[in-house]
Design a protein around this motif. Structure first.
Motif, short mmCIF file in Angstrom:
data_model
loop_
_atom_site.label_atom_id
_atom_site.label_comp_id
_atom_site.label_asym_id
_atom_site.label_seq_id
_atom_site.Cartn_x
_atom_site.Cartn_y
_atom_site.Cartn_z
N ALA A 67 33.04 91.39 24.27
CA ALA A 67 31.58 91.37 24.21
C ALA A 67 31.09 92.71 23.70
O ALA A 67 31.45 93.76 24.26
CB ALA A 67 31.00 91.07 25.59
N ARG A 68 30.29 92.71 22.65
CA ARG A 68 29.80 93.94 22.06
C ARG A 68 28.46 94.36 22.64
O ARG A 68 27.90 95.39 22.26
CB ARG A 68 29.71 93.78 20.54
CG ARG A 68 31.09 93.57 19.91
CD ARG A 68 31.02 93.09 18.49
NE ARG A 68 32.38 92.89 17.95
CZ ARG A 68 32.70 91.96 17.08
NH1 ARG A 68 31.78 91.11 16.64
NH2 ARG A 68 33.94 91.86 16.62
N SER A 69 27.93 93.54 23.54
CA SER A 69 26.73 93.84 24.32
C SER A 69 27.04 93.44 25.75
O SER A 69 27.96 92.66 26.00
CB SER A 69 25.52 93.06 23.80
OG SER A 69 25.21 93.41 22.48
N PRO A 70 26.30 93.97 26.73
CA PRO A 70 26.54 93.56 28.12
C PRO A 70 26.48 92.04 28.26
O PRO A 70 25.50 91.41 27.85
CB PRO A 70 25.42 94.25 28.89
CG PRO A 70 25.07 95.44 28.05
CD PRO A 70 25.24 94.99 26.63
N ILE A 71 27.53 91.46 28.82
CA ILE A 71 27.63 90.00 28.86
C ILE A 71 26.48 89.39 29.65
O ILE A 71 25.99 88.30 29.34
CB ILE A 71 29.00 89.56 29.43
CG1 ILE A 71 29.25 88.07 29.15
CG2 ILE A 71 29.10 89.86 30.93
CD1 ILE A 71 29.44 87.74 27.70
N GLY A 72 26.02 90.09 30.68
CA GLY A 72 24.95 89.54 31.51
C GLY A 72 23.63 89.41 30.79
O GLY A 72 22.74 88.68 31.24
N ALA A 73 23.48 90.12 29.67
CA ALA A 73 22.21 90.09 28.94
C ALA A 73 22.18 89.00 27.88
O ALA A 73 21.14 88.78 27.24
CB ALA A 73 21.96 91.45 28.28
N LEU A 74 23.28 88.30 27.68
CA LEU A 74 23.34 87.29 26.62
C LEU A 74 22.66 86.00 27.05
O LEU A 74 22.80 85.55 28.19
CB LEU A 74 24.79 87.02 26.24
CG LEU A 74 25.60 88.21 25.73
CD1 LEU A 74 26.98 87.76 25.27
CD2 LEU A 74 24.87 88.92 24.58
N ASP A 75 21.96 85.39 26.14
CA ASP A 75 21.22 84.15 26.40
C ASP A 75 22.07 82.97 25.93
O ASP A 75 21.96 82.51 24.80
CB ASP A 75 19.89 84.18 25.65
CG ASP A 75 19.05 82.94 25.86
OD1 ASP A 75 19.40 82.14 26.77
OD2 ASP A 75 18.07 82.74 25.13
N PHE A 76 22.95 82.47 26.84
CA PHE A 76 23.86 81.41 26.42
C PHE A 76 23.12 80.09 26.16
O PHE A 76 23.54 79.30 25.33
CB PHE A 76 24.98 81.21 27.44
CG PHE A 76 24.56 80.71 28.79
CD1 PHE A 76 24.55 79.36 29.07
CD2 PHE A 76 24.18 81.60 29.79
CE1 PHE A 76 24.18 78.89 30.32
CE2 PHE A 76 23.82 81.15 31.04
CZ PHE A 76 23.80 79.78 31.31
N GLU A 77 22.02 79.85 26.85
CA GLU A 77 21.28 78.62 26.60
C GLU A 77 20.56 78.67 25.25
O GLU A 77 20.30 77.64 24.62
CB GLU A 77 20.30 78.34 27.73
CG GLU A 77 21.01 77.97 29.03
CD GLU A 77 20.09 77.34 30.05
OE1 GLU A 77 20.01 76.10 30.08
OE2 GLU A 77 19.44 78.08 30.80
N GLY A 78 20.27 79.90 24.78
CA GLY A 78 19.70 80.04 23.45
C GLY A 78 20.65 79.58 22.36
O GLY A 78 20.22 79.10 21.30
N LEU A 79 21.97 79.72 22.61
CA LEU A 79 22.95 79.25 21.64
C LEU A 79 22.85 77.74 21.46
O LEU A 79 23.00 77.21 20.36
CB LEU A 79 24.36 79.62 22.08
CG LEU A 79 24.77 81.08 21.96
CD1 LEU A 79 26.11 81.31 22.63
CD2 LEU A 79 24.85 81.49 20.49
N LEU A 80 22.60 77.05 22.55
CA LEU A 80 22.46 75.60 22.47
C LEU A 80 21.20 75.23 21.70
O LEU A 80 21.21 74.30 20.89
CB LEU A 80 22.42 75.01 23.89
CG LEU A 80 22.84 73.55 24.03
CD1 LEU A 80 24.29 73.36 23.62
CD2 LEU A 80 22.63 73.09 25.46
#
Length: 321
Positions: free
Chosen positions: A297-310
């Motif tokens: 992960a090149r950014s903090p994993i907790g800050a990623l918006d996984f639902e945005g990928l969907l």
């Protein structure tokens, strides 16, 4: 895992009915279109739901169960009592606009992920995909091993006071198999083929002549990369939020992982991770420079918006159409 601190187990609730086509959309629409909290709370009450959904009382309870278990709606609980139901972001993404009639395979994969990736409301489903290690099994063997697992947890004090019976577990296992394996009518036709959409995923099949069921592990070509990335980040944030990388083995084999939940073999996991940077706009990347095969992960994993990928998956699909 079932013995993880704070984990809850839940059985039954489906009233022995697998999730059927149309149920998730109907329940989402009923909650989403309700005008206030009181109307949402009463969506599943018999006096409203039986006429509103056009099914019997037991099926109403089953529809409620599947909508909650698949993450389409969520219950607002105050002091142990449900006071309201709300549509989830996932529910809005799929049924609000993206794929209301479940015509895209990615929708089923995302809903399947929500159903099996954690103990939640469908513990038997989680156990079968994530802790049960028999590739070929019978209903009896799966139920027996799940019951033994629960007995071990009771002995360790994890499920103190639990009164889950073997009959309850057996009913859950039967419903689980019917969720993913279309039942034949004896004439070679799939009687439940139009009943439960998850059978389309091809995750389980029967072995002719031996009365056994088999998990089908492999590439899963109908699983979109966006949905795989959505599941990967969800798993990462839930189980390893402080890690900057995950090994191929973790993504493939850990309970609750995309590999276990989607029935992917390790080679298929590697192929998907090699292109993960394209799916996540280089926020995640494949790395084997140190001799270890891992995703970073090149950014903090907790800050990623996984639902945005969907949501991106549906936006791109709409543009392509």
């Amino acid at each position: 895992m079932l013995d993880r601190a704070g984990s809850k187990v839940q059985f039954a609730g489906h009233e022995t009915f697998p999730c059927r086509y149309g149920w998730l959309k109907k329940t989402f629409d009923a909650i989403d279109l309700a005008v206030n909290e009181d109307e949402r709370r009463r969506v599943f009450s018999p006096e409203v739901a039986i006429s509103g959904f056009g099914v019997g009382k037991n099926m109403v309870a089953s529809m409620r169960h599947w909508a909650l278990a698949c993450g389409v709606v969520e219950a607002n609980v105050v002091r142990g009592k449900i006071v309201d139901f709300l549509p989830t972001r996932l529910g809005r993404t799929i049924f609000g606009a993206g794929d209301p009639f479940l015509e895209r395979p990615g929708s089923l994969w995302a809903l399947h992920w929500k159903l099996v990736s954690g103990p939640g409301r469908a513990t038997a489903w989680y156990y079968a995909f994530n802790e049960f290690n028999d590739g070929i099994f019978s209903r009896e063997s799966l139920a027996s091993k799940l019951m033994a697992r629960l007995d071990d947890l009771r002995g360790a004090g994890v499920l103190a006071g639990s009164r889950i019976t073997s009959a309850t577990v057996e009913r859950d296992v039967d419903c689980l198999i019917r969720t993913y394996v279309a039942r034949s009518n004896g004439k070679g036709l799939a009687e439940d083929g139009l009943e439960c959409p998850f059978a389309e995923l091809g995750l389980m099949g029967t072995l002719a002549g031996v009365g056994a069921v088999q998990f089908r592990r492999g590439p899963k070509p109908s699983l979109p990369d966006f949905v795989f990335a959505f599941a990967l980040i969800d798993f990462w944030q839930t189980h390893y939020p402080s890690r900057g990388s995950l090994s191929v083995e973790t993504v493939s084999h850990e309970p609750g992982s995309p590999g276990r939940s989607f029935g992917l073999d390790e080679d298929s996991i590697v192929e998907r991770l090699e292109r993960i940077d394209l799916v996540t706009n280089k926020v995640l990347g494949w790395d084997e420079s140190t001799g270890l095969r891992q995703v970073t992960a090149r950014s903090p994993i907790g800050a990623l918006d996984f639902e945005g990928l969907l949501e991106d998956h549906y936006a791109i699909s709409e543009e392509a159409a």
